[in-house]
Each structure stands twice: as C-alpha cells, then as structure tokens.
Scaffold this motif. Structure first.
Motif, PDB file in Angstrom:
ATOM      1  N   UNK A  74      29.730 -13.212 -13.680  1.00 13.67           N
ATOM      2  CA  UNK A  74      29.957 -14.522 -13.082  1.00 13.67           C
ATOM      3  C   UNK A  74      29.907 -14.389 -11.570  1.00 13.67           C
ATOM      4  N   UNK A  75      29.374 -15.405 -10.922  1.00 14.09           N
ATOM      5  CA  UNK A  75      29.310 -15.440  -9.465  1.00 14.09           C
ATOM      6  C   UNK A  75      29.437 -16.888  -9.030  1.00 14.09           C
ATOM      7  N   UNK A  76      30.461 -17.181  -8.249  1.00 13.89           N
ATOM      8  CA  UNK A  76      30.646 -18.533  -7.730  1.00 13.89           C
ATOM      9  C   UNK A  76      30.886 -18.473  -6.234  1.00 13.89           C
ATOM     10  N   UNK A  77      30.433 -19.521  -5.566  1.00 13.88           N
ATOM     11  CA  UNK A  77      30.627 -19.630  -4.123  1.00 13.88           C
ATOM     12  C   UNK A  77      31.412 -20.884  -3.822  1.00 13.88           C
ATOM     13  N   UNK A  78      32.375 -20.755  -2.941  1.00 11.49           N
ATOM     14  CA  UNK A  78      33.128 -21.894  -2.421  1.00 11.49           C
ATOM     15  C   UNK A  78      32.992 -21.809  -0.907  1.00 11.49           C
ATOM     16  N   UNK A  79      31.949 -22.435  -0.402  1.00 11.56           N
ATOM     17  CA  UNK A  79      31.641 -22.277   1.018  1.00 11.56           C
ATOM     18  C   UNK A  79      31.152 -20.857   1.260  1.00 11.56           C
ATOM     19  N   UNK A  80      31.874 -20.135   2.089  1.00  8.99           N
ATOM     20  CA  UNK A  80      31.503 -18.753   2.393  1.00  8.99           C
ATOM     21  C   UNK A  80      32.297 -17.741   1.576  1.00  8.99           C
ATOM     22  N   UNK A  81      33.142 -18.210   0.675  1.00  7.56           N
ATOM     23  CA  UNK A  81      33.966 -17.325  -0.159  1.00  7.56           C
ATOM     24  C   UNK A  81      33.269 -17.108  -1.495  1.00  7.56           C
ATOM     25  N   UNK A  82      33.033 -15.837  -1.830  1.00  6.22           N
ATOM     26  CA  UNK A  82      32.375 -15.483  -3.088  1.00  6.22           C
ATOM     27  C   UNK A  82      33.398 -14.897  -4.054  1.00  6.22           C
ATOM     28  N   UNK A  83      33.314 -15.327  -5.310  1.00  2.05           N
ATOM     29  CA  UNK A  83      34.134 -14.763  -6.373  1.00  2.05           C
ATOM     30  C   UNK A  83      33.193 -14.255  -7.453  1.00  2.05           C
ATOM     31  N   UNK A  84      33.324 -12.986  -7.796  1.00  5.53           N
ATOM     32  CA  UNK A  84      32.431 -12.387  -8.794  1.00  5.53           C
ATOM     33  C   UNK A  84      33.242 -11.708  -9.881  1.00  5.53           C
TER      34      UNK A  84
END
Length: 108
Positions: A74-84
């Motif tokens: 999984x890879x999500x972006x919230x602006x410049x914050x990445x969560x993988x």
C-alpha cells in the motif's frame, strides 16, 4: 545402555531447541529487514512527492521495497506525507511493516 539412551535423548532435545531458536532468530531478523524496507520506501515516496528526486512517489516506493526484498502492499500520499506498507515471506511467515515519512513536523 540406559545412559546411552539418555544421552541420545538429550542430544536430540538440544538439536530441536537449536533449530527452533535459529528459526525464531531468522524470523525476527526478517521482521527488522521488512521494517527497514518500509522506512526506505516511505522516505523515497516522500522525496519524490516533494520534488527532491524525480519519479512518481509510489513507483519510487515500490523500487525501494524491492531493493529490500519486500513487496509494496500500500502507498498513500497526503500532501507531502507518504504512508507505505510492505510485506515479505520468511520461512512461511508473512511479515508486514508500515512507515510514514514527510517534511519535519508534518509526518506525525
């Protein structure tokens, strides 16, 4: 004769215990490897999102996950914050790890 059987039993028990401990150690080490791959993937995605490096953020994350012998789940972006989230198989165990990265003060 009874002493020989006792010694053989003790040796067999020691071999079983050693094998179990070695397998447990391998799984623990793999968990750390997967966590490191998640950290690297999150950093790569955040760098790509910020423009510090080229490429699409989640593609960069997938590249780094593969370099760590893991698969990007999984890879999500919230602006410049990445969560993988990444995963790997180790001795028939499924290990997963997640990480977040972004600019200072924004990845909390």
């Amino acid at each position: 004769m009874a002493g020989t059987v006792t010694v053989a039993g003790i040796v067999a028990a020691c071999l079983v215990l050693t094998t179990a401990l070695a397998a447990g150690g391998a799984v623990a080490a793999a968990g750390q490897r997967v966590a490191a791959a998640a950290d690297a993937a999150a950093l790569a995605a955040a760098d790509a999102a910020s423009g510090a490096v080229g490429g699409e953020p989640c593609e960069r994350a997938a590249e780094l996950a593969r370099a760590g012998d893991a698969e990007l789940v999984d890879c999500t972006l919230d602006g410049l914050v990445a969560t993988v989230t990444v995963a790997a198989e180790v001795l028939r165990f499924h290990a997963t790890a997640s990480a977040r990265a972004g600019p200072p003060g924004r990845a909390d």
